[in-house]
Write a protein that holds these residues in place. Structure first.
Motif, PDB file in Angstrom:
ATOM      1  N   HIS A 120       1.105   3.946  -3.070  1.00 38.76           N
ATOM      2  CA  HIS A 120       0.777   5.344  -2.776  1.00 38.76           C
ATOM      3  C   HIS A 120       1.920   6.268  -3.202  1.00 38.76           C
ATOM      4  O   HIS A 120       1.686   7.307  -3.837  1.00 38.76           O
ATOM      5  CB  HIS A 120       0.491   5.513  -1.283  1.00 38.76           C
ATOM      6  CG  HIS A 120       0.165   6.924  -0.898  1.00 38.76           C
ATOM      7  ND1 HIS A 120      -1.074   7.491  -1.117  1.00 38.76           N
ATOM      8  CD2 HIS A 120       0.938   7.899  -0.340  1.00 38.76           C
ATOM      9  CE1 HIS A 120      -1.062   8.750  -0.695  1.00 38.76           C
ATOM     10  NE2 HIS A 120       0.144   9.015  -0.218  1.00 38.76           N
ATOM     11  N   GLN A 158       0.831  -1.210   0.000  1.00 37.18           N
ATOM     12  CA  GLN A 158       0.000   0.000   0.000  1.00 37.18           C
ATOM     13  C   GLN A 158       0.863   1.256   0.000  1.00 37.18           C
ATOM     14  O   GLN A 158       0.615   2.193  -0.771  1.00 37.18           O
ATOM     15  CB  GLN A 158      -0.941  -0.005   1.202  1.00 37.18           C
ATOM     16  CG  GLN A 158      -2.130   0.960   1.080  1.00 37.18           C
ATOM     17  CD  GLN A 158      -1.787   2.391   1.454  1.00 37.18           C
ATOM     18  OE1 GLN A 158      -0.797   2.644   2.142  1.00 37.18           O
ATOM     19  NE2 GLN A 158      -2.597   3.330   0.999  1.00 37.18           N
ATOM     20  N   ALA A 159       1.872   1.281   0.843  1.00 38.59           N
ATOM     21  CA  ALA A 159       2.744   2.457   0.909  1.00 38.59           C
ATOM     22  C   ALA A 159       3.519   2.639  -0.386  1.00 38.59           C
ATOM     23  O   ALA A 159       3.708   3.775  -0.860  1.00 38.59           O
ATOM     24  CB  ALA A 159       3.711   2.320   2.084  1.00 38.59           C
ATOM     25  N   LEU A 188      -6.872  -1.129  -2.508  1.00 35.11           N
ATOM     26  CA  LEU A 188      -6.015  -0.535  -3.538  1.00 35.11           C
ATOM     27  C   LEU A 188      -6.782  -0.115  -4.789  1.00 35.11           C
ATOM     28  O   LEU A 188      -6.193   0.489  -5.693  1.00 35.11           O
ATOM     29  CB  LEU A 188      -4.910  -1.519  -3.948  1.00 35.11           C
ATOM     30  CG  LEU A 188      -3.838  -1.833  -2.908  1.00 35.11           C
ATOM     31  CD1 LEU A 188      -2.859  -2.870  -3.458  1.00 35.11           C
ATOM     32  CD2 LEU A 188      -3.094  -0.571  -2.490  1.00 35.11           C
ATOM     33  N   TYR A 229      -6.583   3.474  -6.394  1.00 39.96           N
ATOM     34  CA  TYR A 229      -5.334   3.877  -7.048  1.00 39.96           C
ATOM     35  C   TYR A 229      -5.324   3.485  -8.530  1.00 39.96           C
ATOM     36  O   TYR A 229      -4.638   4.118  -9.334  1.00 39.96           O
ATOM     37  CB  TYR A 229      -4.135   3.210  -6.367  1.00 39.96           C
ATOM     38  CG  TYR A 229      -3.821   3.734  -4.991  1.00 39.96           C
ATOM     39  CD1 TYR A 229      -3.208   4.982  -4.814  1.00 39.96           C
ATOM     40  CD2 TYR A 229      -4.118   2.990  -3.855  1.00 39.96           C
ATOM     41  CE1 TYR A 229      -2.912   5.456  -3.546  1.00 39.96           C
ATOM     42  CE2 TYR A 229      -3.826   3.457  -2.580  1.00 39.96           C
ATOM     43  CZ  TYR A 229      -3.221   4.691  -2.433  1.00 39.96           C
ATOM     44  OH  TYR A 229      -2.931   5.164  -1.178  1.00 39.96           O
ATOM     45  N   HIS A 249       2.136   6.371  -7.036  1.00 45.07           N
ATOM     46  CA  HIS A 249       0.953   7.082  -7.527  1.00 45.07           C
ATOM     47  C   HIS A 249       1.129   8.589  -7.378  1.00 45.07           C
ATOM     48  O   HIS A 249       0.822   9.359  -8.307  1.00 45.07           O
ATOM     49  CB  HIS A 249      -0.262   6.591  -6.722  1.00 45.07           C
ATOM     50  CG  HIS A 249      -1.572   7.150  -7.160  1.00 45.07           C
ATOM     51  ND1 HIS A 249      -2.080   8.333  -6.658  1.00 45.07           N
ATOM     52  CD2 HIS A 249      -2.501   6.692  -8.040  1.00 45.07           C
ATOM     53  CE1 HIS A 249      -3.254   8.572  -7.201  1.00 45.07           C
ATOM     54  NE2 HIS A 249      -3.533   7.587  -8.050  1.00 45.07           N
ATOM     55  N   GLU A 250       1.645   9.028  -6.236  1.00 47.57           N
ATOM     56  CA  GLU A 250       1.833  10.457  -5.995  1.00 47.57           C
ATOM     57  C   GLU A 250       2.925  11.030  -6.886  1.00 47.57           C
ATOM     58  O   GLU A 250       2.753  12.099  -7.485  1.00 47.57           O
ATOM     59  CB  GLU A 250       2.176  10.688  -4.514  1.00 47.57           C
ATOM     60  CG  GLU A 250       1.030  10.413  -3.556  1.00 47.57           C
ATOM     61  CD  GLU A 250      -0.129  11.374  -3.762  1.00 47.57           C
ATOM     62  OE1 GLU A 250       0.094  12.589  -3.670  1.00 47.57           O
ATOM     63  OE2 GLU A 250      -1.251  10.881  -4.032  1.00 47.57           O
TER      64      GLU A 250
END
Length: 216
Positions: free
Chosen positions: A96, A92-93, A126, A129, A99-100
């Motif tokens: 993220h 997940q991290a 998820l 995303y 994605h950012e």
């Protein structure tokens, strides 16, 4: 990041689904008389569509691989995933962060059927995303190890495949990413790195927390 887009496999990269799915498959094949160990089942079926092993299954079971049997497999598989599925540690991290940094220019490109991929991404939190950027090998002319699903994902993101990173956990999937012309990063939490490196991947890593740094 030096890449314009990052394309993630799903099973084994984002979700720890493979032992669950193969457990269901082993049980159903045993019901038909083909008894496999966990290791044997994983070796034969990981990274492949069950229907692509039709001849092998029919040879060992002596029974036709019907659409009804495949539908029953998917039903039992989905129920098991709903009950047991867990996210890959630190996925997940990692998702993220990527994605950012790439302003959402990421995709999920799986060899599995769309229902399974979306079920799994929703189950582990998820899906948001990847919404609108989920690609299934079942919907392509050819599934992995052919590059079709990765080429489709890259085209949808308007990114040249040569400027894409692919994150995979199987040699079949890595072969698909390389055939597309992408740079492949192999997530191998257990097992040998050698086969992946010999295949031509850029790097092998064992913890999803390492991925953002490798892509930078």
């Amino acid at each position: 990041m030096r890449f314009e887009a990052v394309l993630f496999d799903c099973d084994g990269v984002l979700v720890d689904s493979e032992p669950i799915v193969n457990g269901v498959l082993r049980a159903m094949l045993a019901e038909r008389g083909w008894v496999l160990s966990e290791a044997e089942c994983m070796r034969i079926f990981i990274g492949r569509m069950v229907r692509d092993e039709k001849e092998r299954i029919e040879f060992h079971t002596g029974q036709p691989l019907t659409e009804a049997w495949l539908a029953s497999f998917r039903e039992r598989r989905n129920a098991a995933l709903e009950n047991e599925l867990r996210i890959v540690a630190n996925a997940q991290a990692a998702v993220h962060a990527v994605h950012e940094r790439l302003d959402a220019r990421i995709a999920c490109a799986s060899g599995a059927d769309r229902h399974k991929v979306e079920l799994q991404l929703r189950k582990v939190g998820l899906h948001d995303y990847f919404e609108g950027r989920i690609f299934s090998g079942h919907e392509m002319p050819r599934s992995k190890p052919h590059p079709d699903v990765y080429l489709a994902a890259a085209a949808a993101l308007a990114a040249p495949p040569q400027r894409c990173a692919v994150v995979e956990d199987t040699l079949i999937g890595a072969t698909a990413g390389l055939a597309a012309g992408a740079t492949v990063f192999a997530y191998v939490p257990q097992g040998e790195a050698g086969p992946f490196l010999r295949a031509g991947v850029a790097a092998v890593f064992s913890d999803m927390a390492q991925l953002p740094g490798l892509l930078a």
